[in-house]
Design a protein around this motif. Structure first.
Motif, mmCIF file in Angstrom:
data_model
loop_
_atom_site.group_PDB
_atom_site.id
_atom_site.type_symbol
_atom_site.label_atom_id
_atom_site.label_comp_id
_atom_site.label_asym_id
_atom_site.label_seq_id
_atom_site.Cartn_x
_atom_site.Cartn_y
_atom_site.Cartn_z
ATOM 1 N N THR A 66 0.832 -1.203 0.000
ATOM 2 C CA THR A 66 0.000 0.000 0.000
ATOM 3 C C THR A 66 0.867 1.253 0.000
ATOM 4 O OG1 THR A 66 -1.818 -1.107 1.137
ATOM 5 C CG2 THR A 66 -1.715 1.301 1.316
ATOM 6 N N ALA A 67 1.909 1.252 0.820
ATOM 7 C CA ALA A 67 2.825 2.392 0.855
ATOM 8 C C ALA A 67 3.494 2.587 -0.500
ATOM 9 C CB ALA A 67 3.882 2.181 1.948
ATOM 10 N N ALA A 68 3.868 1.477 -1.136
ATOM 11 C CA ALA A 68 4.476 1.555 -2.470
ATOM 12 C C ALA A 68 3.485 2.103 -3.490
ATOM 13 C CB ALA A 68 4.968 0.175 -2.890
ATOM 14 N N ALA A 69 2.219 1.713 -3.369
ATOM 15 C CA ALA A 69 1.191 2.191 -4.292
ATOM 16 C C ALA A 69 0.997 3.698 -4.146
ATOM 17 C CB ALA A 69 -0.123 1.454 -4.027
ATOM 18 N N TYR A 70 0.935 4.177 -2.909
ATOM 19 C CA TYR A 70 0.790 5.621 -2.695
ATOM 20 C C TYR A 70 2.021 6.375 -3.185
ATOM 21 C CZ TYR A 70 -3.615 5.653 -0.111
ATOM 22 O OH TYR A 70 -4.944 5.560 0.242
ATOM 23 N N ALA A 71 3.198 5.769 -3.015
ATOM 24 C CA ALA A 71 4.422 6.408 -3.498
ATOM 25 C C ALA A 71 4.401 6.524 -5.022
ATOM 26 C CB ALA A 71 5.644 5.608 -3.037
ATOM 27 N N LEU A 72 3.989 5.462 -5.695
ATOM 28 C CA LEU A 72 3.899 5.510 -7.152
ATOM 29 C C LEU A 72 2.853 6.523 -7.619
ATOM 30 C CD1 LEU A 72 4.140 1.715 -8.082
ATOM 31 C CD2 LEU A 72 5.856 3.496 -8.487
ATOM 32 N N GLN A 73 1.766 6.629 -6.876
ATOM 33 C CA GLN A 73 0.748 7.624 -7.212
ATOM 34 C C GLN A 73 1.325 9.031 -7.099
ATOM 35 O OE1 GLN A 73 -3.601 7.502 -5.817
ATOM 36 N NE2 GLN A 73 -2.761 9.099 -4.506
ATOM 37 N N SER A 74 2.120 9.259 -6.066
ATOM 38 C CA SER A 74 2.760 10.566 -5.895
ATOM 39 C C SER A 74 3.730 10.855 -7.030
ATOM 40 C CB SER A 74 3.489 10.615 -4.544
ATOM 41 O OG SER A 74 2.589 10.443 -3.470
#
Length: 357
Positions: free
Chosen positions: A27-35
């Motif tokens: 989830t943290a990786a997904a939010y990072a990629l979204q950013s």
């Protein structure tokens, strides 16, 4: 020396920690990629919910988590998902359901009934056993795995048919979640019309979030309400099948009872037809309607619900093995895809009837 009273709770926490931790990391990786998307393109073309599914699927394709990870992954995929649905009730008032109007409410019920008949006909024409054709039909028309699991004991389905139906639904459900926003944006659908369309097409209630977020808040709210109405059709459908199945479906070749659940003569529990998280959602929706939820709480609760949903989507991806499609067989694959296409056509007709297309 006696063990602490909370030892069972600590043991459960240790059991869940590896799998939940993995889902949180994704989830943290997904939010990072979204950013990163926002930084490069000025907007996120793929939301964190979708990215979490893709990341989880990629990890699952390269590595199969063993039993030590599974408890936490299952907890994230189911329990956290259900909690997020309950919390989502805060964002919707009963007025939004009433605003659907009698035409749309009746239309949803009619589409579900028609979709079951069309899908069952497709499965039968393709040579699927009657019970498996009915499992596929109910899974597509109502709510995927939950409908399959609820209908199976009612129609005395074979456990192998249940397993094949559920395995394929897991894969196709992800495809639908990823593909619908692209279709909606390409077709220029409004948030209102796409919310209704997605609510009719997506298998699971929480997956509506992932499918509708790219088209805005109105799409999320309408998609959720429509999907909940669709889920509530499970009770009447199971009741009707319990009356018709003994007369219309042939006995199993070996004459054995169902191995996927209780015999149909056993009275089904209310929770089998209406899951607890649907009741929780409705309870919070009523609280919102009667002003029992402070206005300042709504946004934070929605944020918590969104994060929990992203974690759950990562867990969903970790449970997807594309090889299950080939194991399900060509006829099952064709039946499910054609049935879903039929549901799509019926849903578009519904939009046309209510003048929202």
């Amino acid at each position: 020396m006696t063990k602490p009273a909370n030892f069972p709770l600590l043991h459960t926490a240790r059991t869940l920690l590896p799998g939940v931790g993995l889902c949180v990391a994704l989830t943290a990786a997904a939010y990072a990629l979204q950013s990163v998307e926002v930084l490069i393109f000025g907007k996120a073309w793929l939301e964190a919910l979708v990215l979490a599914i893709l990341l989880g699927t990629c990890v699952r394709s390269l590595w199969s988590p063993d039993a030590g990870w599974q408890a936490g992954i299952c907890f994230s995929a189911r329990t956290l998902l259900e909690i997020s649905v309950v919390l989502l009730g805060v964002s919707i008032s009963a007025a939004s359901v009433v605003s659907l109007g009698p035409v749309l409410l009746v239309g949803i019920a009619a589409v579900v009934a028609a979709a079951i008949l069309v899908s069952f006909g497709i499965g039968t024409l393709l040579g699927l056993p009657p019970r498996m054709a009915l499992l596929v039909a109910c899974g597509n028309a109502i709510c995927g795995n939950s409908a399959i699991a609820a209908v199976a004991p009612v129609i005395r389905a074979d456990a192998k048919d249940v397993a094949a139906s559920i395995a394929f639904t897991a894969v196709l459900g992800v495809v639908v979640v990823l593909g619908l926003p692209v279709l909606g944006l390409a077709a220029g659908m409004t948030g209102l019309s796409f919310g209704i369309f997605a609510g009719m097409m997506v298998y699971a209630v929480p997956q509506v979030l992932a499918a509708t977020v790219p088209l805005g808040t109105l799409a999320v709210q309408m998609g959720t309400v429509v999907k909940l109405v669709r889920v509530l059709m499970l009770g009447p459908v199971c009741f009707v099948l319990s009356l018709l199945a003994p007369k219309l479906l042939p006995e199993q070749p070996d004459g054995s009872a169902i191995t996927a659940g209780p015999a149909p003569t056993k009275r089904a529990s209310f929770a089998q037809f209406v899951p607890w998280f649907i009741l929780g959602f409705l309870a919070l929706m009523l609280c919102r309607t009667f002003g029992l939820v402070p206005a300042g709480w709504i946004a934070p609760i929605n944020q918590v619900a969104t994060v929990l949903t992203v974690i759950s989507m990562a867990a969903l991806g970790l449970g997807v093995d594309a090889r299950t499609v080939t194991r399900a067989g060509g006829r099952v694959t064709t039946a499910v895809v054609l049935s879903l296409a039929g549901l799509g056509v019926l849903s578009l007709l519904l939009l046309d009837v209510v003048h929202l297309q």
